[in-house]
Scaffold this motif. Structure first.
Motif, PDB file in Angstrom:
ATOM      1  N   GLY A 151       0.778  -5.347  -7.813  1.00 17.30           N
ATOM      2  CA  GLY A 151       1.820  -6.366  -7.810  1.00 17.30           C
ATOM      3  C   GLY A 151       1.935  -7.057  -9.156  1.00 17.30           C
ATOM      4  O   GLY A 151       0.943  -7.270  -9.851  1.00 17.30           O
ATOM      5  N   ILE A 152       3.159  -7.442  -9.511  1.00 18.39           N
ATOM      6  CA  ILE A 152       3.421  -8.089 -10.792  1.00 18.39           C
ATOM      7  C   ILE A 152       3.082  -9.577 -10.739  1.00 18.39           C
ATOM      8  O   ILE A 152       2.530 -10.142 -11.683  1.00 18.39           O
ATOM      9  N   ASP A 153       3.395 -10.239  -9.610  1.00 20.78           N
ATOM     10  CA  ASP A 153       3.171 -11.692  -9.509  1.00 20.78           C
ATOM     11  C   ASP A 153       3.064 -12.088  -8.039  1.00 20.78           C
ATOM     12  O   ASP A 153       3.455 -11.328  -7.142  1.00 20.78           O
ATOM     13  N   TYR A 154       2.526 -13.298  -7.821  1.00 21.62           N
ATOM     14  CA  TYR A 154       2.372 -13.844  -6.465  1.00 21.62           C
ATOM     15  C   TYR A 154       2.946 -15.258  -6.505  1.00 21.62           C
ATOM     16  O   TYR A 154       2.400 -16.152  -7.158  1.00 21.62           O
ATOM     17  N   ILE A 155       4.101 -15.481  -5.834  1.00 17.15           N
ATOM     18  CA  ILE A 155       4.803 -16.761  -5.865  1.00 17.15           C
ATOM     19  C   ILE A 155       4.679 -17.427  -4.492  1.00 17.15           C
ATOM     20  O   ILE A 155       4.903 -16.783  -3.457  1.00 17.15           O
ATOM     21  N   LEU A 156       4.372 -18.715  -4.509  1.00 17.56           N
ATOM     22  CA  LEU A 156       4.246 -19.470  -3.249  1.00 17.56           C
ATOM     23  C   LEU A 156       5.572 -20.132  -2.892  1.00 17.56           C
ATOM     24  O   LEU A 156       6.334 -20.562  -3.767  1.00 17.56           O
ATOM     25  N   LYS A 157       5.854 -20.165  -1.599  1.00 25.28           N
ATOM     26  CA  LYS A 157       7.005 -20.912  -1.096  1.00 25.28           C
ATOM     27  C   LYS A 157       6.646 -22.394  -1.029  1.00 25.28           C
ATOM     28  O   LYS A 157       5.467 -22.728  -0.806  1.00 25.28           O
ATOM     29  N   PRO A 158       7.572 -23.318  -1.160  1.00 28.57           N
ATOM     30  CA  PRO A 158       8.986 -23.100  -1.452  1.00 28.57           C
ATOM     31  C   PRO A 158       9.183 -22.546  -2.864  1.00 28.57           C
ATOM     32  O   PRO A 158       8.441 -22.868  -3.781  1.00 28.57           O
ATOM     33  N   GLU A 210       0.836  -1.207   0.000  1.00 32.95           N
ATOM     34  CA  GLU A 210       0.000   0.000   0.000  1.00 32.95           C
ATOM     35  C   GLU A 210       0.872   1.258   0.000  1.00 32.95           C
ATOM     36  O   GLU A 210       0.610   2.219  -0.737  1.00 32.95           O
ATOM     37  N   TRP A 211       1.916   1.226   0.822  1.00 28.79           N
ATOM     38  CA  TRP A 211       2.813   2.397   0.903  1.00 28.79           C
ATOM     39  C   TRP A 211       3.546   2.633  -0.414  1.00 28.79           C
ATOM     40  O   TRP A 211       3.676   3.764  -0.874  1.00 28.79           O
ATOM     41  N   LEU A 212       4.020   1.548  -1.024  1.00 31.78           N
ATOM     42  CA  LEU A 212       4.708   1.676  -2.309  1.00 31.78           C
ATOM     43  C   LEU A 212       3.783   2.211  -3.396  1.00 31.78           C
ATOM     44  O   LEU A 212       4.174   3.056  -4.211  1.00 31.78           O
ATOM     45  N   ALA A 213       2.528   1.719  -3.419  1.00 33.98           N
ATOM     46  CA  ALA A 213       1.575   2.176  -4.436  1.00 33.98           C
ATOM     47  C   ALA A 213       1.291   3.664  -4.295  1.00 33.98           C
ATOM     48  O   ALA A 213       1.059   4.365  -5.286  1.00 33.98           O
ATOM     49  N   GLU A 214       1.345   4.156  -3.055  1.00 26.58           N
ATOM     50  CA  GLU A 214       1.060   5.570  -2.801  1.00 26.58           C
ATOM     51  C   GLU A 214       2.274   6.453  -3.053  1.00 26.58           C
ATOM     52  O   GLU A 214       2.169   7.509  -3.677  1.00 26.58           O
ATOM     53  N   ARG A 215       3.439   6.026  -2.577  1.00 25.01           N
ATOM     54  CA  ARG A 215       4.631   6.873  -2.631  1.00 25.01           C
ATOM     55  C   ARG A 215       5.525   6.594  -3.855  1.00 25.01           C
ATOM     56  O   ARG A 215       6.142   7.519  -4.382  1.00 25.01           O
ATOM     57  N   TYR A 216       5.644   5.354  -4.258  1.00 26.18           N
ATOM     58  CA  TYR A 216       6.520   4.967  -5.366  1.00 26.18           C
ATOM     59  C   TYR A 216       5.750   4.083  -6.338  1.00 26.18           C
ATOM     60  O   TYR A 216       6.020   2.880  -6.462  1.00 26.18           O
ATOM     61  N   PRO A 217       4.780   4.661  -7.031  1.00 24.02           N
ATOM     62  CA  PRO A 217       3.893   3.853  -7.873  1.00 24.02           C
ATOM     63  C   PRO A 217       4.608   3.166  -9.041  1.00 24.02           C
ATOM     64  O   PRO A 217       4.078   2.187  -9.588  1.00 24.02           O
ATOM     65  N   ARG A 218       5.783   3.643  -9.422  1.00 21.19           N
ATOM     66  CA  ARG A 218       6.495   3.014 -10.536  1.00 21.19           C
ATOM     67  C   ARG A 218       7.358   1.833 -10.093  1.00 21.19           C
ATOM     68  O   ARG A 218       7.900   1.107 -10.933  1.00 21.19           O
ATOM     69  N   THR A 219       7.483   1.626  -8.791  1.00 20.91           N
ATOM     70  CA  THR A 219       8.239   0.471  -8.289  1.00 20.91           C
ATOM     71  C   THR A 219       7.425  -0.808  -8.513  1.00 20.91           C
ATOM     72  O   THR A 219       6.240  -0.874  -8.159  1.00 20.91           O
ATOM     73  N   LYS A 220       8.044  -1.815  -9.106  1.00 22.63           N
ATOM     74  CA  LYS A 220       7.356  -3.069  -9.407  1.00 22.63           C
ATOM     75  C   LYS A 220       7.543  -4.049  -8.242  1.00 22.63           C
ATOM     76  O   LYS A 220       8.666  -4.206  -7.733  1.00 22.63           O
ATOM     77  N   THR A 221       6.443  -4.696  -7.843  1.00 24.11           N
ATOM     78  CA  THR A 221       6.490  -5.576  -6.673  1.00 24.11           C
ATOM     79  C   THR A 221       6.131  -7.010  -7.057  1.00 24.11           C
ATOM     80  O   THR A 221       5.250  -7.256  -7.885  1.00 24.11           O
ATOM     81  N   VAL A 222       6.835  -7.951  -6.438  1.00 25.88           N
ATOM     82  CA  VAL A 222       6.559  -9.388  -6.573  1.00 25.88           C
ATOM     83  C   VAL A 222       6.405  -9.949  -5.159  1.00 25.88           C
ATOM     84  O   VAL A 222       7.298  -9.766  -4.323  1.00 25.88           O
ATOM     85  N   VAL A 223       5.266 -10.605  -4.870  1.00 25.23           N
ATOM     86  CA  VAL A 223       5.019 -11.176  -3.544  1.00 25.23           C
ATOM     87  C   VAL A 223       5.494 -12.630  -3.527  1.00 25.23           C
ATOM     88  O   VAL A 223       5.173 -13.411  -4.439  1.00 25.23           O
ATOM     89  N   ILE A 224       6.280 -12.976  -2.503  1.00 26.26           N
ATOM     90  CA  ILE A 224       6.731 -14.362  -2.288  1.00 26.26           C
ATOM     91  C   ILE A 224       6.228 -14.769  -0.904  1.00 26.26           C
ATOM     92  O   ILE A 224       6.728 -14.292   0.122  1.00 26.26           O
ATOM     93  N   SER A 225       5.200 -15.659  -0.850  1.00 21.89           N
ATOM     94  CA  SER A 225       4.519 -15.959   0.415  1.00 21.89           C
ATOM     95  C   SER A 225       4.347 -17.472   0.606  1.00 21.89           C
ATOM     96  O   SER A 225       4.249 -18.227  -0.372  1.00 21.89           O
ATOM     97  N   GLY A 226       4.328 -17.833   1.853  1.00 27.68           N
ATOM     98  CA  GLY A 226       4.065 -19.245   2.182  1.00 27.68           C
ATOM     99  C   GLY A 226       2.589 -19.523   2.367  1.00 27.68           C
ATOM    100  O   GLY A 226       2.224 -20.638   2.786  1.00 27.68           O
TER     101      GLY A 226
END
Length: 554
Positions: free
Chosen positions: A98-105, A67-83
């Motif tokens: 977000g660009i993608d959502y990757i599951l662990k492992p 949320e903070w990145l979308a508000e302050r640095y909207p051009r920054t690309k994000t990839v979520v890596i979550s378990g």
């Protein structure tokens, strides 16, 4: 390019770092943070283009970071890596770009694909932004040129206002009910010398700088617009549509701005208040006339308002023709002292004037141009293809220098003119010497080719001169007409040949260039007072007389 890895577990950060070759994607710097607060601080400090983040960490969650990145640095690309395969996490990833959502492992191919997608997306955005900025720069650079053209058209044709009325309202806030206007003119020649010297090598930059300074103050007052006038190569026109009664004070403030930025001032011509848009052209002509009538002996950097009651200058206060003969004779003499004396007489009269306007100066320059044409003929013999270029000769200019404060410097003008006249005298002397040498070259040519048929036209073609000029100049430098000189050379050669009795008179005639023996005899008798036969008989005994010099009297 930089990338930031955010995860509270060190082994996860290490795995992400080691699974792929980041240089392959142009990522040269990998940053790390183990919580959201540290990640935010890192982003503010390093501004990475790509962020890989976990969702569940001690403290604020990954959702807060997205949320903070979308508000302050909207051009920054994000990839979520979550378990966690959690719909709410996925939904917020999409919500905050977000660009993608990757599951662990973590699977190498999935991480590689996500990284490639993020990098490609950021590069495409960077390219689009760069293109947009370049286009914006081009538009901003072309916009002043566009408005210069539009306003120049309006100054020449009031009906053009209907074409640009809407644009003027949007761009400049020019109200549709504007009924009056006033025009001021700034001419480059009316600038203090210090400004002109600074921009001597770049007049376009000078126009740009002057227009910007004028428009900065005009915009503050919402009073009008300054533009480079396309119908002139040396004027900036200020079209005023508000605060017309304060126009002189506004121009004085602009002059103060010019001095603050460029350490110099300008003289402005100011027209009267006229109907808008129909009176733009007339107010412009008035401003131009007011500027032309200003006193060049007075300090520049002032506003000269047009006055219908002021009588225009119909004739110069003195005429250069009164001094032309003295100047010309002094130049012909080649004497520096005499030249300076003649010049000082002219400038003593100029110094006696209390006022010199641009109108008067233009009349003098026109009068001097006519004198220059006469000098061209007299001093250089009228042979325009051979004489020095007077049109470009600095010594023949009648352009006064301008002092640092913008006034006309009569003392410097006199010195420049005197120096020029002295240089001109040297040119005249050199030219006349060179032309005299050409006449002697023609005489030498005749002596070598006396036995050939010599026509004036042939000589003119050989020496690249006109027949008329050769006829006039040869008599002036050699002392005899060209035809007489040819005949005298031939007769002198014939007299020597007549001493040889083995040569028949017909042979001698042909040898010296006469095909007709009778004509040869006729010319010989005319010049020598006796026929060739009589001359031969008189000289049968004794030594032959010494050969007479060409051109000498018989």
């Amino acid at each position: 390019m930089k990338a930031l890895i955010v995860d509270d577990e060190q082994h996860v950060r290490d795995a992400i770092r080691l699974l792929i070759d980041w240089n392959e994607f142009g990522i040269e710097t990998l940053l790390e943070a183990d919580n959201v607060a540290e990640a935010i601080a890192c982003v503010e400090r390093e501004e990475p283009e790509i962020v890989f983040t976990d969702m569940l960490m001690p403290g604020p969650s990954g959702i807060r970071l997205l949320e903070w990145l979308a508000e302050r640095y909207p051009r920054t690309k994000t990839v979520v890596i979550s378990g966690h395969d959690d719909f709410e996490f996925v939904r917020n990833t999409v919500k905050f770009g977000g660009i993608d959502y990757i599951l662990k492992p973590i699977v190498e191919d999935e991480l590689r694909a996500a990284a490639a997608k993020a990098v490609d997306c950021r590069k495409r955005e960077d390219l689009a932004l760069q293109t947009s900025r370049e286009r914006s720069i081009e538009v901003n650079q072309l916009k002043p040129v566009y408005w210069d053209k539009m306003f120049s058209n309006l100054a020449g044709d009031p009906s053009y206002y209907d074409t640009i009325q809407g644009s003027l309202q949007r761009e400049f806030g020019l109200a549709a009910d504007t009924r009056e206007c006033r025009v001021a003119v700034l001419r480059l020649s009316a600038l203090d010398r210090v400004i002109r010297d600074k921009f001597a090598s770049s007049p376009d930059l000078l126009f740009f700088t002057l227009s910007n300074i004028c428009n900065e103050l005009l915009r503050e007052a919402a009073a009008g617009y300054a533009f480079r006038f396309w119908n002139s190569d040396s004027e900036i026109v200020l079209l005023l549509w508000r605060r017309l009664g304060d126009a002189e004070a506004l121009l004085a403030r602009i002059n103060a701005g010019l001095f603050a930025a460029l350490q110099g001032r300008a003289a402005f011509g100011l027209g009267s208040v006229r109907p808008f848009p129909g009176g733009v052209a007339e107010s412009l002509r008035e401003a131009q006339r007011a500027l032309k009538r200003r006193n060049l002996l007075a300090r520049g950097g002032s506003v000269f308002a047009y006055s219908a009651a002021e009588a225009p200058t119909s004739s110069p206060a003195l005429r250069l023709g009164e001094y032309e003969a003295g100047l010309r004779l002094a130049v012909r003499s080649g004497n520096e002292e005499r030249i300076r004396h003649a010049v000082s007489g002219l400038f003593a009269a100029i110094r006696g004037l209390s006022s010199i306007s641009e109108e008067q100066l233009e009349l003098w320059q026109y009068e001097f141009a006519l004198q220059r044409e006469r000098w061209q003929q007299e001093l250089f013999g009228g042979e325009t293809e051979r004489q020095p270029s007077m049109a470009l000769a600095a010594e023949l200019a009648f352009e006064p220098p301008v002092a640092v404060d913008g006034t006309l410097s009569v003392a410097a003008w006199e010195e420049r003119f005197a120096t020029g006249m002295i240089a001109l005298a040297r040119r005249v002397a050199d030219f006349q010497h060179r032309e005299s040498r050409i006449m002697f070259d023609i005489a030498a040519y005749i002596e070598r080719h006396y036995d050939e048929e010599i026509a004036l036209q042939d000589i003119a073609a050989r020496f690249f001169l006109s027949r008329e000029y050769i006829s006039r100049k040869f008599k002036q430098d050699i002392g005899v007409n060209l035809s007489d000189y040819i005949e005298r050379i031939r007769m002198d050669k014939a007299k020597l040949l007549l001493l040889n009795r083995s040569l028949r008179i017909a042979q001698i005639a042909a040898t010296v260039g006469y095909k007709d023996e009778k004509y040869f005899s006729k010319v010989f008798k005319k010049l020598e007072g006796k026929t060739p036969g009589e001359y031969r008989r008189e000289h049968e005994e004794g030594d032959a007389p010494a050969e007479r010099q060409p051109g000498a009297s018989p």
